[in-house]
Design a protein around this motif. Sequence first.
Motif, short mmCIF file in Angstrom:
data_model
loop_
_atom_site.label_atom_id
_atom_site.label_comp_id
_atom_site.label_asym_id
_atom_site.label_seq_id
_atom_site.Cartn_x
_atom_site.Cartn_y
_atom_site.Cartn_z
N SER A 16 8.02 -30.65 -77.94
CA SER A 16 9.02 -29.86 -78.68
C SER A 16 9.20 -28.50 -78.01
O SER A 16 8.23 -27.90 -77.53
CB SER A 16 8.61 -29.69 -80.14
N SER A 38 15.64 -39.36 -81.48
CA SER A 38 14.61 -40.19 -82.14
C SER A 38 13.69 -39.37 -83.03
O SER A 38 13.19 -39.85 -84.04
CB SER A 38 13.82 -40.99 -81.11
N GLY A 39 13.45 -38.11 -82.65
CA GLY A 39 12.59 -37.25 -83.47
C GLY A 39 13.15 -37.09 -84.88
O GLY A 39 12.39 -36.98 -85.85
N ARG A 43 11.42 -37.32 -88.52
CA ARG A 43 11.53 -36.19 -89.45
C ARG A 43 12.08 -36.67 -90.80
O ARG A 43 11.58 -36.26 -91.87
CB ARG A 43 12.46 -35.10 -88.87
N GLY A 99 8.63 -30.78 -88.85
CA GLY A 99 8.25 -31.27 -87.53
C GLY A 99 6.80 -31.73 -87.52
O GLY A 99 6.45 -32.77 -86.95
N SER A 103 5.28 -35.52 -87.03
CA SER A 103 4.26 -35.85 -86.04
C SER A 103 3.13 -36.67 -86.68
O SER A 103 2.54 -37.54 -86.04
CB SER A 103 3.76 -34.53 -85.44
N ALA A 106 4.46 -40.22 -87.35
CA ALA A 106 4.74 -40.84 -86.05
C ALA A 106 3.48 -41.37 -85.38
O ALA A 106 3.56 -42.16 -84.44
CB ALA A 106 5.44 -39.85 -85.13
N ARG A 112 5.66 -46.97 -86.16
CA ARG A 112 6.38 -47.01 -84.88
C ARG A 112 6.97 -48.40 -84.65
O ARG A 112 8.09 -48.54 -84.19
CB ARG A 112 5.47 -46.62 -83.72
N GLY A 132 13.14 -37.92 -77.02
CA GLY A 132 11.96 -38.15 -77.87
C GLY A 132 10.68 -37.98 -77.10
O GLY A 132 10.56 -37.07 -76.27
N ASP A 134 8.65 -41.18 -76.42
CA ASP A 134 8.32 -42.48 -75.83
C ASP A 134 9.58 -43.26 -75.47
O ASP A 134 9.56 -44.49 -75.42
CB ASP A 134 7.48 -43.30 -76.82
N MET A 135 10.67 -42.57 -75.24
CA MET A 135 11.93 -43.25 -74.95
C MET A 135 11.85 -44.02 -73.63
O MET A 135 12.23 -45.18 -73.55
CB MET A 135 13.10 -42.24 -74.90
N ARG A 183 0.56 -29.74 -82.43
CA ARG A 183 1.49 -30.89 -82.45
C ARG A 183 1.42 -31.64 -81.11
O ARG A 183 1.36 -32.88 -81.09
CB ARG A 183 2.91 -30.39 -82.75
N ASP A 187 0.52 -35.54 -80.68
CA ASP A 187 1.50 -36.45 -80.07
C ASP A 187 0.97 -37.05 -78.76
O ASP A 187 1.33 -38.17 -78.40
CB ASP A 187 2.82 -35.71 -79.79
N ARG A 190 -2.43 -39.74 -79.62
CA ARG A 190 -2.41 -40.86 -80.56
C ARG A 190 -2.58 -42.18 -79.80
O ARG A 190 -2.32 -42.24 -78.58
CB ARG A 190 -1.13 -40.84 -81.39
O1 DC Z 1 11.45 -34.12 -81.11
P1 DC Z 1 11.07 -33.60 -82.51
O2 DC Z 1 10.38 -32.28 -82.49
O3 DC Z 1 12.22 -33.62 -83.46
O4 DC Z 1 10.01 -34.69 -83.06
C1 DC Z 1 9.30 -34.51 -84.25
C2 DC Z 1 8.02 -35.32 -84.20
O5 DC Z 1 8.32 -36.72 -84.21
C3 DC Z 1 7.17 -35.10 -82.95
O6 DC Z 1 6.19 -34.09 -83.15
C4 DC Z 1 6.53 -36.42 -82.69
C5 DC Z 1 7.45 -37.42 -83.34
N1 DC Z 1 8.23 -38.20 -82.38
C6 DC Z 1 7.63 -39.30 -81.81
O7 DC Z 1 6.46 -39.55 -82.07
N2 DC Z 1 8.32 -40.10 -80.98
C7 DC Z 1 9.60 -39.82 -80.66
N3 DC Z 1 10.26 -40.63 -79.84
C8 DC Z 1 10.22 -38.67 -81.19
C9 DC Z 1 9.50 -37.86 -82.04
#
Ligand code: DC
Length: 224
Positions: A16, A38-39, A43, A99, A103, A106, A112, A132, A134-135, A183, A187, A190
């Motif tokens: 972030s 994707s975040g 959220r 946020g 996390s 997520a 997921r 995101g 993990d895109m 955070r 992230d 995990r």
């Molecule tokens: O990108 P963001 O700050 O809006 O994302 C918020 C939370 O969502 C981030 O701390 C981890 C999770 N996230 C994730 O695990 N996988 C993603 N593809 C996008 C976000």
Amino acid sequence: MKLMANIPVLTIDGPSGSGKGTIAQLMAKDLGWHYLDSGAIYRVLAQAALKHGVDFADERAVAELAENLDVVFSIQQNDIQVLLEGEDVSTLIRSELAGNAASKVAALPLVRAALLQRQRDFKQLPGLVTDGRDMGTVVFPDASFKVFLNASAQVRAQRRHKQLKEKGIESNLSDLVAEISERDERDSNRTVAPLRPADDALQLDSTSLGIDAVFKQVSALCAG
Ligand code: DC
């Protein structure tokens, strides 16, 4: 199936505050492609759990909520409006608190898995830009173009501090550095789909690069 594989995808992953959202939106506009934040899905899910009193520790219940999540994204005068069960949560989901909550949900493997297909469904002609964590590694491993955008925690916290100030919200810089680091830690460590660059991603560091310079490099990647 074959046709689907020909739809180009640009993935932009990173922590972030790295600027990935800004770059992803600029690229989507420039290329005329669809955009997936994707975040925002995580959220909104955290918000739905809070709304329905679902405990974040109850993985099955949060995953069930994810499976049935009623969320709609729509473009409204250049801004993305997010509706949860018909209620506008666009501003609510942007707080640091939201946020952090995102996390936490997520990090749950069943959650997921429940959201995987929903994200893949955004891949539509003429193309998709998505941002995101993990895109490029999990959701769109076959993407045509992959970018991993990073910046130091200090600079990311400073950007966030400035953004909040512009919105008239006071914040403490050292608290923000601590929150961002916490955070990142969650992230990145995990068990499923941790934040990490795909092996074939172009890695950029925006610590001392402006948005224009990053945009140029990502555009060059997509043009080449
Ligand atoms: O990108 P963001 O700050 O809006 O994302 C918020 C939370 O969502 C981030 O701390 C981890 C999770 N996230 C994730 O695990 N996988 C993603 N593809 C996008 C976000």
